[in-house]
Design a protein around this motif. Structure first.
Motif, PDB file in Angstrom:
ATOM      1  N   ALA A 126       8.945   8.529  -1.272  1.00 12.62           N
ATOM      2  CA  ALA A 126       7.731   7.907  -0.741  1.00 12.62           C
ATOM      3  C   ALA A 126       6.544   8.095  -1.689  1.00 12.62           C
ATOM      4  O   ALA A 126       5.785   7.165  -1.954  1.00 12.62           O
TER       5      ALA A 126
ATOM      6  N   GLY B  81       2.937   4.244  -5.915  1.00 13.58           N
ATOM      7  CA  GLY B  81       2.310   3.630  -4.744  1.00 13.58           C
ATOM      8  C   GLY B  81       1.119   4.435  -4.253  1.00 13.58           C
ATOM      9  O   GLY B  81       0.112   3.880  -3.831  1.00 13.58           O
TER      10      GLY B  81
ATOM     11  N   TYR C  37       8.804  -1.820 -11.154  1.00 19.20           N
ATOM     12  CA  TYR C  37       8.226  -0.471 -10.998  1.00 19.20           C
ATOM     13  C   TYR C  37       8.320   0.281 -12.334  1.00 19.20           C
ATOM     14  O   TYR C  37       7.426   1.035 -12.708  1.00 19.20           O
TER      15      TYR C  37
ATOM     16  N   PHE D 174       5.087  -0.121   1.677  1.00 23.61           N
ATOM     17  CA  PHE D 174       5.514   0.198   0.322  1.00 23.61           C
ATOM     18  C   PHE D 174       5.483   1.701   0.099  1.00 23.61           C
ATOM     19  O   PHE D 174       6.395   2.290  -0.465  1.00 23.61           O
TER      20      PHE D 174
ATOM     21  N   SER E  48       8.299   3.670   1.354  1.00 27.01           N
ATOM     22  CA  SER E  48       9.605   3.207   0.843  1.00 27.01           C
ATOM     23  C   SER E  48      10.419   2.485   1.911  1.00 27.01           C
ATOM     24  O   SER E  48      11.614   2.717   2.052  1.00 27.01           O
TER      25      SER E  48
HETATM   26  N1  TRP Z   1       7.177   4.497  -2.068  1.00 24.66           N
HETATM   27  C1  TRP Z   1       7.220   4.559  -3.489  1.00 24.66           C
HETATM   28  C2  TRP Z   1       5.815   4.678  -4.018  1.00 24.66           C
HETATM   29  O1  TRP Z   1       4.900   4.833  -3.262  1.00 24.66           O
HETATM   30  C3  TRP Z   1       7.930   3.384  -4.089  1.00 24.66           C
HETATM   31  C4  TRP Z   1       9.274   3.145  -3.508  1.00 24.66           C
HETATM   32  C5  TRP Z   1      10.395   3.889  -3.664  1.00 24.66           C
HETATM   33  C6  TRP Z   1       9.630   2.077  -2.674  1.00 24.66           C
HETATM   34  N2  TRP Z   1      11.422   3.353  -2.973  1.00 24.66           N
HETATM   35  C7  TRP Z   1      10.983   2.241  -2.356  1.00 24.66           C
HETATM   36  C8  TRP Z   1       8.903   1.024  -2.179  1.00 24.66           C
HETATM   37  C9  TRP Z   1      11.613   1.342  -1.509  1.00 24.66           C
HETATM   38  C10 TRP Z   1       9.535   0.132  -1.338  1.00 24.66           C
HETATM   39  C11 TRP Z   1      10.864   0.286  -1.003  1.00 24.66           C
HETATM   40  O2  TRP Z   1       5.604   4.628  -5.179  1.00 24.66           O
END
Ligand code: TRP
Length: 453
Positions: free
Chosen positions: A21, A25, A103, A224, A227
């Motif tokens: 998570a 982001g 990413y 986001f 995750s």
């Molecule tokens: N949550 C992560 C962040 O904040 C990014 C991330 C990892 C993600 N796995 C994910 C976003 C799956 C969406 C879906 O950087």
């Protein structure tokens, strides 16, 4: 056939899922999106979105994963065999590869800035030179390509090591260090001149700025950041032992994730205002503002290097969770070895990463299609599936498993005890009646109004 991994402990799971998570982001995307969307109001909506909309989906995803013990495709299939629901799982598997590909571009920036910091190239940077340094950096195609290769190779390496000895150990060591360095930066930032002005922008909701677009951006950011929407948390939940408490684990994950994003804002907004920079400066924000602060602070070389190292690591603990979804699918369903799956799928992500690294437009389209649209569709279907197909009653029994509500040996009593639990009842109602409506609203914003976040 490879044996399915398990997290070593509940704490290991919480840190690995928080590692997923917490990433770009939180530290890169959240502050600049807040900056572009009016500051305080966005932050307030984001916090509401996390608690009321994203957290219930997180709980649903983790319980679906643990109940089935499968990757997203296998999870849908084992509850509704032979149905089209597994397509949601396939969408997640594909989305994992695609999100990883763009990413990795931003993650490559963190690798590049780490090297800049360590080699002293940021020592004399000022608010005048920082924007140019950044734009020269991102327009160097060879460098950008090299950096994404480095980053994706690191991601492949950790995922190929497996669940408990790769992902869990790595997250367990790195997440606490990240927290400590952020606290140091927080103290520095709050003592800068004009810090109060930054805090005001960041924390004071100006409700006259309220708009549909800001609300959508806040909701999207919440998904986001946790995750959600492509089965990451289904997959991570599938490695959790039955004896661990799902509900409290999920609450901790949401709490850590939100705290780190909030902390990042507390660091960055005072810094922006102390340097007379623009809070709506866009995706370069963190890379332009913080180096200026480091250059001026005692020990800035060390803190700057450490900060970018940790940002890179935060990105890695997230990118491994993106790769883990298609990899777990290939291992469970296609009987690949973990190593082969990691290399092959990581390689595909790399191929898509290169055009994103070379073209802003391409990256924008990838973000729109996979980062906005596909994740929202995924989140909607996961919520509907758990609430109405698997049924929230069954999910509640899974939730009760491992919690102290399961002290009762006989199933009738067990049922009774979770029915009385307020948090669980609240979760069920929210997931059934509130979450789908709000995700539909996001989808309308994305599809019909072309809102991007
Ligand atoms: N949550 C992560 C962040 O904040 C990014 C991330 C990892 C993600 N796995 C994910 C976003 C799956 C969406 C879906 O950087």
């Amino acid at each position: 056939m490879e044996k399915r991994g398990k997290w070593g402990s509940k704490f290991g799971f919480i840190l690995a899922a928080s590692g997923s998570a917490i990433g770009l982001g939180n530290i890169w995307r959240f502050p600049y999106t807040a900056g572009e969307n009016g500051g305080g109001l966005f932050v307030m909506l984001y916090l509401i979105a996390i608690v009321c909309i994203a957290l219930p989906v997180l709980i649903a995803a983790v319980s679906l994963g643990r109940h089935t013990g499968k990757n997203p495709v296998g999870a849908f299939e084992s509850i509704k065999p032979g149905s089209n629901w597994k397509l949601v799982g396939y969408l997640g598997v594909g989305t994992g590869v695609m999100i990883l590909s763009f990413y990795a571009v931003i993650a490559g920036w963190t690798v590049g800035y780490f090297f800049k910091a360590v080699t002293g190239q940021l020592n004399n940077i000022t608010n005048k030179t920082a924007p140019e340094t950044f734009s020269n950096f991102i327009s160097d195609s060879y460098l950008q390509t090299g950096l994404i290769i480095v980053f994706i190779l690191l991601t492949i390496f950790i995922v190929s090591k497996g669940v408990s000895s790769g992902i869990e150990v790595f997250s367990k060591v790195m997440m606490p260090i990240l927290f400590v360095i952020l606290i140091v930066l927080l103290i520095r930032s709050l003592t800068l001149k004009n810090a109060a002005e930054g805090l005001k922008y960041y924390l004071e909701p100006d409700t006259s700025k309220m708009s549909f677009k800001i609300a959508i951006a806040a909701l999207g950011q919440a998904f986001f950041s946790l995750s959600l929407g492509m089965g990451t948390m289904i997959t991570y939940g599938s490695y959790l032992k039955k004896k661990e408490d799902l509900l409290s684990s999920s609450l901790w994950i949401a709490f850590f994730d939100t705290s780190i994003a909030f902390l990042a804002g507390l660091i960055i907004f005072p810094a922006i205002f102390s340097q007379n920079m623009d809070p709506a400066g866009g995706p370069g924000l963190v890379f332009q503002v913080l180096p200026v602060i480091f250059a001026k602070m005692p020990g800035g070389y060390v803190f700057g290097s450490l900060f970018f190292a940790l940002l890179m690591i935060a990105a890695l603990t997230s990118s491994i969770s993106m790769l883990e979804v298609p990899v777990s699918f290939a291992i469970d369903e296609k009987k690949f070895s973990r190593k082969k799956a990691s290399i092959l799928i990581g390689g595909i992500a790399l191929i898509f990463a290169i055009p994103s690294a070379l073209s802003d437009n391409f990256l924008g389209i990838m973000n729109y299609v996979w980062g906005n649209l596909s994740l929202s569709i995924g989140a909607l279907f996961i919520a509907i599936f758990v609430a109405y197909i698997w049924k929230s009653e069954n999910a509640l029994i899974e939730l009760a498993e491992g919690s102290n509500l399961l002290e009762y040996p006989d199933a009738g009593e067990r049922f009774f005890s979770y029915k009385k639990n307020r948090k669980m009842v609240l979760w069920k109602i929210t997931l059934k009646y509130i979450v789908p409506v709000f995700i539909l609203v996001i989808l309308i914003g994305i599809v019909f109004l072309g809102i991007e976040f």
